[in-house]
Design an enzyme around this catalytic site. Structure first.
Site, short mmCIF file in Angstrom:
data_model
loop_
_atom_site.label_atom_id
_atom_site.label_comp_id
_atom_site.label_asym_id
_atom_site.label_seq_id
_atom_site.Cartn_x
_atom_site.Cartn_y
_atom_site.Cartn_z
N MET A 91 -33.95 -27.16 -13.50
CA MET A 91 -34.12 -25.92 -12.78
C MET A 91 -32.78 -25.45 -12.20
O MET A 91 -31.85 -26.24 -12.03
CB MET A 91 -35.13 -26.09 -11.64
CG MET A 91 -36.55 -26.34 -12.12
SD MET A 91 -37.26 -24.93 -12.98
CE MET A 91 -38.91 -25.54 -13.28
N CYS A 92 -32.72 -24.19 -11.86
CA CYS A 92 -31.51 -23.57 -11.31
C CYS A 92 -31.65 -23.43 -9.80
O CYS A 92 -32.63 -23.86 -9.20
CB CYS A 92 -31.30 -22.21 -11.94
SG CYS A 92 -31.35 -22.23 -13.76
#
Length: 254
Positions: free
Chosen positions: A1-2
């Site tokens: 995920m970012c």
């Protein structure tokens, strides 16, 4: 995920403090090392910096940490690739023009096998699910309004559109047209307001404390939105899952 970072401000403000801590999550204190980017609105103009290198090691990011740019709306992103290769065209934030204004979008999440029907005006350049979602939002906003809508009207339309994407996966995002900043939480997002009387803040990812009372005036106000709290001694509020907030002049308005 970012991870996501957004600032919405009552007066032009630099993001040096928040951006410095945020960059460390791009490969130093966390594993989001597959590119980064930051966008600064200046009136109707936009300064956009993106890089496929890690934010913690990028010379461009180092330059920006030492060269404060002031803006009322700022969106930044550090990427951990899930859909789309690590390359410049897949670095967030993404930008498009609509109604003669720049729009900026950054996404944290995963929309597996997401391929919406897109018309010719809004098409992705890269190969991410994020950019496809942005193009679809821009397309549907353009279809929903014949002329430039108000922030309140845009918010109502987004409340109808966003669930059509978020039901397909994780859809945390930041979106701005320079007038407002919209933030949607699917799984994790936090926010706070810095305003008078200002206090000192200490970063979690860097040994740096700033007393905002020394550098701000009574009329200054900043809303900071981030995936995971940036500071250890401020009171961060968590978004509820599925919540969409809009910020104008450094405070939530809906």
């Amino acid at each position: 995920m970012c991870q996501l970072l957004g600032l919405n401000c009552a007066t032009p403000t630099d993001a040096t403090f928040s951006f410095t801590g945020f960059c460390q999550r791009g490969g130093a204190t966390d594993h989001h090392a597959d590119g980064w980017g930051i966008a600064f609105f200046e009136g109707k103009g936009l300064r956009l910096f993106i890089d496929h290198e890690s934010a913690a090691a990028s010379p461009v990011a180092a330059f920006l940490r030492g060269y404060p740019l002031k803006s009322r709306n700022i969106i930044a992103h550090v990427r951990k690739a899930t859909v789309g290769e690590v390359c410049l065209e897949n670095a967030h934030p993404f930008t498009r023009e609509l109604w003669g204004r720049h729009w900026v979008f950054a996404h944290n999440g995963d929309l597996k096998d997401y391929h919406p029907k897109l018309h010719s005006h809004f098409l992705p350049v890269g190969s991410t699910d994020s950019e496809r979602a942005f193009c679809w939002l821009m397309q549907e906003l353009a279809k929903s309004h014949a002329s430039v809508p108000s922030v309140a009207e845009l918010t109502l339309t987004l409340r109808e559109l966003v669930p059509q994407i978020s039901r397909l996966g994780t859809f945390n995002f930041l979106l701005s047209n320079g007038d407002a900043l919209w933030a949607h939480c699917s799984t994790k997002l936090h926010w706070l307001i810095r305003q008078h009387p200002f206090q000192a803040a200490t970063l979690m990812d860097e040994d740096w404390t700033v007393d905002f009372a020394d550098i701000n005036q009574a009329g200054d106000r900043v809303a900071v939105i981030v995936t995971t709290p940036l500071t250890r001694n401020e009171q961060w509020a968590a978004f509820a899952p599925g919540e969409l907030k809009v910020f104008v002049d450094g405070q939530p308005v809906g």
